[in-house]
Design a protein around this motif. Structure first.
Motif, PDB file in Angstrom:
ATOM      1  N   GLY A   1      17.631   8.045  43.808  1.00  0.00           N
ATOM      2  CA  GLY A   1      18.514   7.712  42.686  1.00  0.00           C
ATOM      3  C   GLY A   1      18.391   8.739  41.573  1.00  0.00           C
ATOM      4  N   THR A   2      18.672   8.282  40.337  1.00  0.00           N
ATOM      5  CA  THR A   2      18.628   9.157  39.168  1.00  0.00           C
ATOM      6  C   THR A   2      17.313   9.930  39.125  1.00  0.00           C
ATOM      7  N   MET A   3      16.194   9.192  39.229  1.00  0.00           N
ATOM      8  CA  MET A   3      14.895   9.836  39.050  1.00  0.00           C
ATOM      9  C   MET A   3      14.461  10.594  40.303  1.00  0.00           C
TER      10      MET A   3
ATOM     11  N   GLU B   1      15.374   7.051  51.894  1.00  0.00           N
ATOM     12  CA  GLU B   1      16.185   5.980  51.291  1.00  0.00           C
ATOM     13  C   GLU B   1      16.392   4.868  52.308  1.00  0.00           C
TER      14      GLU B   1
ATOM     15  N   VAL C   1      11.729   4.021  43.463  1.00  0.00           N
ATOM     16  CA  VAL C   1      12.703   2.990  43.857  1.00  0.00           C
ATOM     17  C   VAL C   1      12.952   2.064  42.671  1.00  0.00           C
TER      18      VAL C   1
ATOM     19  N   GLU D   1      12.942  -0.661  39.785  1.00  0.00           N
ATOM     20  CA  GLU D   1      11.810  -1.125  38.972  1.00  0.00           C
ATOM     21  C   GLU D   1      11.617  -2.627  39.202  1.00  0.00           C
TER      22      GLU D   1
ATOM     23  N   LYS E   1       8.396  -2.504  44.997  1.00  0.00           N
ATOM     24  CA  LYS E   1       7.260  -1.567  44.991  1.00  0.00           C
ATOM     25  C   LYS E   1       6.225  -2.011  46.026  1.00  0.00           C
TER      26      LYS E   1
ATOM     27  N   ASN F   1       6.533   6.366  40.121  1.00  0.00           N
ATOM     28  CA  ASN F   1       7.233   6.782  38.910  1.00  0.00           C
ATOM     29  C   ASN F   1       7.577   5.580  38.026  1.00  0.00           C
TER      30      ASN F   1
ATOM     31  N   SER G   1       8.025   2.917  35.198  1.00  0.00           N
ATOM     32  CA  SER G   1       7.895   3.124  33.758  1.00  0.00           C
ATOM     33  C   SER G   1       7.283   1.913  33.068  1.00  0.00           C
TER      34      SER G   1
ATOM     35  N   PHE H   1       7.828  10.494  35.095  1.00  0.00           N
ATOM     36  CA  PHE H   1       8.760  11.543  34.674  1.00  0.00           C
ATOM     37  C   PHE H   1       9.748  10.944  33.683  1.00  0.00           C
TER      38      PHE H   1
ATOM     39  N   SER I   1      13.787  11.181  32.027  1.00  0.00           N
ATOM     40  CA  SER I   1      15.136  11.481  32.514  1.00  0.00           C
ATOM     41  C   SER I   1      15.861  12.437  31.559  1.00  0.00           C
TER      42      SER I   1
HETATM   43  P1  NAD Z   1      18.035   4.224  40.497  1.00  0.00           P
HETATM   44  O1  NAD Z   1      18.573   2.880  40.612  1.00  0.00           O
HETATM   45  O2  NAD Z   1      18.898   5.310  40.004  1.00  0.00           O
HETATM   46  O3  NAD Z   1      17.431   4.709  41.885  1.00  0.00           O
HETATM   47  C1  NAD Z   1      16.623   3.910  42.695  1.00  0.00           C
HETATM   48  C2  NAD Z   1      16.874   4.318  44.127  1.00  0.00           C
HETATM   49  O4  NAD Z   1      15.899   3.691  44.950  1.00  0.00           O
HETATM   50  C3  NAD Z   1      18.241   3.895  44.660  1.00  0.00           C
HETATM   51  O5  NAD Z   1      18.912   5.010  45.169  1.00  0.00           O
HETATM   52  C4  NAD Z   1      17.909   2.898  45.764  1.00  0.00           C
HETATM   53  O6  NAD Z   1      18.811   2.960  46.860  1.00  0.00           O
HETATM   54  C5  NAD Z   1      16.526   3.322  46.165  1.00  0.00           C
HETATM   55  N1  NAD Z   1      15.737   2.257  46.767  1.00  0.00           N
HETATM   56  C6  NAD Z   1      15.641   0.967  46.385  1.00  0.00           C
HETATM   57  N2  NAD Z   1      14.786   0.319  47.174  1.00  0.00           N
HETATM   58  C7  NAD Z   1      14.318   1.197  48.066  1.00  0.00           C
HETATM   59  C8  NAD Z   1      13.382   1.123  49.147  1.00  0.00           C
HETATM   60  N3  NAD Z   1      12.776  -0.010  49.453  1.00  0.00           N
HETATM   61  N4  NAD Z   1      13.148   2.232  49.862  1.00  0.00           N
HETATM   62  C9  NAD Z   1      13.769   3.392  49.574  1.00  0.00           C
HETATM   63  N5  NAD Z   1      14.651   3.517  48.559  1.00  0.00           N
HETATM   64  C10 NAD Z   1      14.922   2.435  47.822  1.00  0.00           C
HETATM   65  O7  NAD Z   1      16.736   4.085  39.571  1.00  0.00           O
HETATM   66  P2  NAD Z   1      16.007   5.221  38.723  1.00  0.00           P
HETATM   67  O8  NAD Z   1      16.549   5.222  37.367  1.00  0.00           O
HETATM   68  O9  NAD Z   1      15.987   6.446  39.511  1.00  0.00           O
HETATM   69  O10 NAD Z   1      14.532   4.624  38.621  1.00  0.00           O
HETATM   70  C11 NAD Z   1      13.611   4.730  39.665  1.00  0.00           C
HETATM   71  C12 NAD Z   1      12.221   4.467  39.119  1.00  0.00           C
HETATM   72  O11 NAD Z   1      11.933   5.399  38.089  1.00  0.00           O
HETATM   73  C13 NAD Z   1      12.018   3.110  38.500  1.00  0.00           C
HETATM   74  O12 NAD Z   1      10.709   2.669  38.759  1.00  0.00           O
HETATM   75  C14 NAD Z   1      12.212   3.365  37.030  1.00  0.00           C
HETATM   76  O13 NAD Z   1      11.558   2.418  36.211  1.00  0.00           O
HETATM   77  C15 NAD Z   1      11.576   4.715  36.905  1.00  0.00           C
HETATM   78  N6  NAD Z   1      12.011   5.507  35.754  1.00  0.00           N
HETATM   79  C16 NAD Z   1      13.315   5.569  35.391  1.00  0.00           C
HETATM   80  C17 NAD Z   1      13.681   6.348  34.300  1.00  0.00           C
HETATM   81  C18 NAD Z   1      15.122   6.471  33.890  1.00  0.00           C
HETATM   82  O14 NAD Z   1      15.371   6.938  32.778  1.00  0.00           O
HETATM   83  N7  NAD Z   1      16.073   6.119  34.715  1.00  0.00           N
HETATM   84  C19 NAD Z   1      12.706   7.062  33.608  1.00  0.00           C
HETATM   85  C20 NAD Z   1      11.384   7.008  34.015  1.00  0.00           C
HETATM   86  C21 NAD Z   1      11.043   6.211  35.089  1.00  0.00           C
END
Ligand code: NAD
Length: 705
Positions: A310-312, A331, A388, A390, A395, A415, A417, A439, A441
């Motif tokens: 995803g995003t992160m 994924e 993945v 949050e 997890k 990762n 938060s 990390f 974003s």
């Molecule tokens: P997101 O929703 O953009 O991405 C999550 C991805 O994980 C999705 O593509 C989903 O398909 C995949 N996923 C879900 N369950 C899965 C599994 N069992 N196996 C494999 N893939 C799976 O979320 P994000 O914003 O990228 O956040 C991801 C993590 O990073 C979270 O723990 C979040 O708290 C943390 N985080 C996010 C930010 C932010 O600003 N977005 C900053 C720091 C930390």
């Protein structure tokens, strides 16, 4: 000894030897002065070579002496260079690798200079809010010409010696050596030729005696001031560099030198320079972990797997592809993988378009990327980073799976938060291999990496992740386990204050403007609109259950109930024109806030910018002090680094903890006590942290904590 003396035939060689970069600390300066005396006293010595052992000629001042009386004690750098001015035997500076700051100024005091190829030459003082203080601004223009010298002094950037040697008419380098290996021999030959000429009656050439002229001085310096002034805004040093170089063109050498010295001394006590020097030291300190030696053995990381694209996950991947590490994204669905890869590709395409990356480099990096839906394909990875959803149950599934498939010794990073890293570690039978890598974003852009040390995290895991973080050019700060770690735990208090300020009478715009004027890159409400107001909403809903005693303003919830999540929904605290990112104050939102105030029975009052800034910043400070006390952060300067690199705190203010210390912890404590009397605020929160109370009572600063 931090400098050695030897005689080679008829030439004395003084070799600076103060690792790592031959900093010009007091003992080194004393040893150089002694060497010069010996060389003059020895009738058999006809010339002198000054060079450096190890990895540098000299990196300049010894940072360990910064701000201490030792830095000024004689022989200080100025007196040492004055000694060179009056030397009766030719002096050759043989520079290599790094020749910067005081190191370059020392070399400019010599009669001749020879450089090894690839020597990095700079006067970087401006980066610490200073100007060169030992003649750099007076001598460099005399040997390079005014414009090239001013460019170097104002930017502080290093330039290769060969490039400088090509400048027409330059007198900085008499010679570029064939190689680093022949540097000393060539310097000895140069010294002997000079001694011969001198014996025939030729005077010793001194940089101070060279003319310093610019054909259109007035116009040029005016142009330089306009250019630099526009960029330097909060930073006084760059304009002072221009004044000093201009003095070199208008005043006799000694008067120019005196002006430079006075400016340097004034800037030493300038708050911006104090802050920049604090940041310089804080950056270096952040990598150190008390119980993990710097040469601790590391685990080898030659391949990486990332769970969640995803995003992160996709942003994190880019960091590692950039350093040539193969990355496999895992994924649950092919579409998610495709989206992740498309994002990574688009980032590289953007960089190619901007000319930051060659197309073939982008392809090389993309070629290191693999994708998979099966854990079988990642079992041999040296490290996994989980990104993945949050959600603790998701997890759990992921970490149980990783525990089952990954090879022994693989580093398992999360990762997360907000979730408990110890709990995540407990999903495995190898909690020593689990660590948090938090990390920010966009993960490929933001400098900050919070490395979260779990109760069981092994030291070599921690050391490896810190080293890897450095390789991907992040500022790594170790955080203990707590809700929100260092950065987000503090930002929650800041956000709460922002909410209370709205309730008491502010508009979002007023709060944002005040804190942006203080220097933050973005105020809390513009930030919320950018990041998505639903993120905070989600966390608050959890808080209402977990911490029912903690008061939050509900204004932000109302906003979310209106569907105003920010830029992504085209409306948030502000209105947005379609496709635009400019925040337009919203009548609808202001109306909503007014109504909400009425419900609470609050009569709005006019709140000063000073109060806004202090409530926001001191909220960070008080929570920061708790964090320090609980040993979640190892040192106050680590907290500063988190805020400077992850949250847009103005660098020239040195970070929240440094700012508080400069403001005076006593004054900060008084302000907190005042805020505690505000019936609409949170009196409990504003009790000054016991650490602050203790430091104030003892008259100490955070460094003593
Ligand atoms: P997101 O929703 O953009 O991405 C999550 C991805 O994980 C999705 O593509 C989903 O398909 C995949 N996923 C879900 N369950 C899965 C599994 N069992 N196996 C494999 N893939 C799976 O979320 P994000 O914003 O990228 O956040 C991801 C993590 O990073 C979270 O723990 C979040 O708290 C943390 N985080 C996010 C930010 C932010 O600003 N977005 C900053 C720091 C930390």
């Amino acid at each position: 000894m931090t400098a050695h003396y030897e005689v080679r035939g008829d030439v004395a060689v003084i070799t600076l030897d103060n690792p790592p970069v031959n900093g010009l600390g007091l003992s080194t300066r004393q040893a150089i002065a002694q060497g010069l005396d010996r060389a003059h006293d020895d009738a058999a010595v006809r010339a002198i070579v000054i060079t450096g052992a190890g990895k540098a000629f000299s990196g300049g001042a010894d940072i360990k002496e910064f701000g201490s009386p030792k830095a000024y004690q004689d022989p200080n750098l100025l007196s040492l260079i004055l000694t060179l001015d009056h030397a009766r035997k030719p002096v050759v500076a043989a520079v290599h690798s790094v020749c910067m700051g005081g190191g370059l100024e020392l070399a400019l005091g010599a009669h001749y200079r020879i450089a090894a190829p690839g020597t990095k030459v700079a006067l970087p003082e401006v980066k610490l809010g200073l100007i060169p203080g030992a003649g750099g601004t007076q001598r460099l223009p005399r040997v390079l010409g005014v414009e090239p010298a001013l460019n170097m002094i104002v930017s502080g950037e290093p330039v290769n010696a060969e490039l400088l040697a090509q400048l027409p008419g330059q007198k900085l380098f008499d010679k570029i050596a064939a190689s680093a290996d022949t540097l000393l021999d060539e310097a000895l030959a140069l010294a002997r030729e000079a001694a011969e000429r001198h014996a025939q009656g030729a005077p010793l050439p001194r940089v101070r005696d060279l003319p310093c002229k610019h054909p259109q001085a007035e116009a040029y310096f005016q142009f330089a001031r306009n250019m630099v002034g526009a960029q330097a805004k909060h930073y006084p040093a760059p304009l002072k560099c221009i004044d000093a170089v201009q003095a070199a063109t208008t005043k006799p050498f000694d008067e120019g030198l005196a002006q430079e010295r006075q400016t340097f001394l004034n800037l030493m006590t300038d708050p911006v320079s104090i802050a920049l020097r604090h940041v310089f030291m804080a950056e270096r300190a952040a990598g150190k972990i008390a119980d993990v030696p710097e040469d601790a053995p590391l685990r080898e990381v030659r391949s990486l797997a990332i769970i969640g694209a995803g995003t992160m996950g996709s942003g994190i991947a880019i960091n590692f592809l950039n350093i040539g590490l193969p990355v496999t994204l895992l994924e649950t669905k092919q579409e998610a993988l495709d989206r992740g890869v498309a994002h990574i590709r688009s980032v590289y395409e953007g960089q190619v378009k901007k000319g930051k990356l060659k197309p073939e480099q982008a392809e090389q990096r993309l070629a290191l990327l693999r994708t998979t839906l099966s854990y079988d394909d990642i079992r041999d990875a040296d490290m996994v980073i989980e990104a993945v959803f949050e959600d603790i149950e998701v997890k759990r599934q992921v970490f149980e799976r990783l525990d089952a498939v990954m090879k022994p010794g693989a580093i398992l990073a999360t990762n997360t938060s907000t979730l408990d890293v110890n709990k995540i570690a407990s999903f495995t039978k190898r909690p020593q291999d689990v660590v948090g890598t938090h990390f920010f974003s966009p993960a490929n852009v933001m400098k900050l990496l919070e490395v979260v040390r779990g109760a069981a995290t092994a030291k070599d895991v921690l050391a490896t992740v810190m080293a890897l973080g450095k390789k991907i050019k992040k500022t790594c700060v170790v955080s203990g386990v707590c809700d929100g770690f260092i950065g987000n735990r503090m930002i929650e208090q800041y956000s709460r204050q922002a909410g209370f300020l709205l309730e008491e009478g502010c508009t979002p715009e007023q709060v944002d403007k005040a804190i942006e004027k203080f220097g933050f890159a973005m105020g809390p409400f513009r930030m919320g609109d950018l990041a998505g107001n639903d993120v905070g909403w989600y966390i608050r809903k959890r808080r209402y259950v977990e911490k029912p005693h903690m008061r939050y303003s509900k204004v932000a919830d109302r906003l979310c109930e209106m569907g105003r999540f920010g830029q992504k929904t085209g409306a948030g605290w502000y209105d947005y024109a379609p496709g635009k990112r400019d925040a337009i104050p919203s009548a609808v939102v202001n109306q909503m806030i007014e109504e909400y105030r009425k419900e609470l029975g609050i009569t709005p009052r006019k709140i000063s910018d000073e109060e806004i800034v202090q409530r926001l910043v001191f909220a960070l400070v008080n929570e920061g002090a708790h964090i320090l006390e609980e040993k979640i952060a190892a040192r106050a300067s680590d907290i500063d680094m988190v805020y400077l690199t992850g949250y847009g705190f103005p660098v020239w203010r040195g970070g929240p903890m440094h700012y508080a210390e400069q403001y005076g912890l006593f004054n900060v404590m008084q302000a907190m006590k005042r805020f505690a009397l505000n019936p609409h605020d949170d009196a409990q929160f504003w009790q000054p942290a016991p650490l602050i109370q203790r430091l104030v009572a003892e008259g100490k600063g955070f460094a003593a904590a």
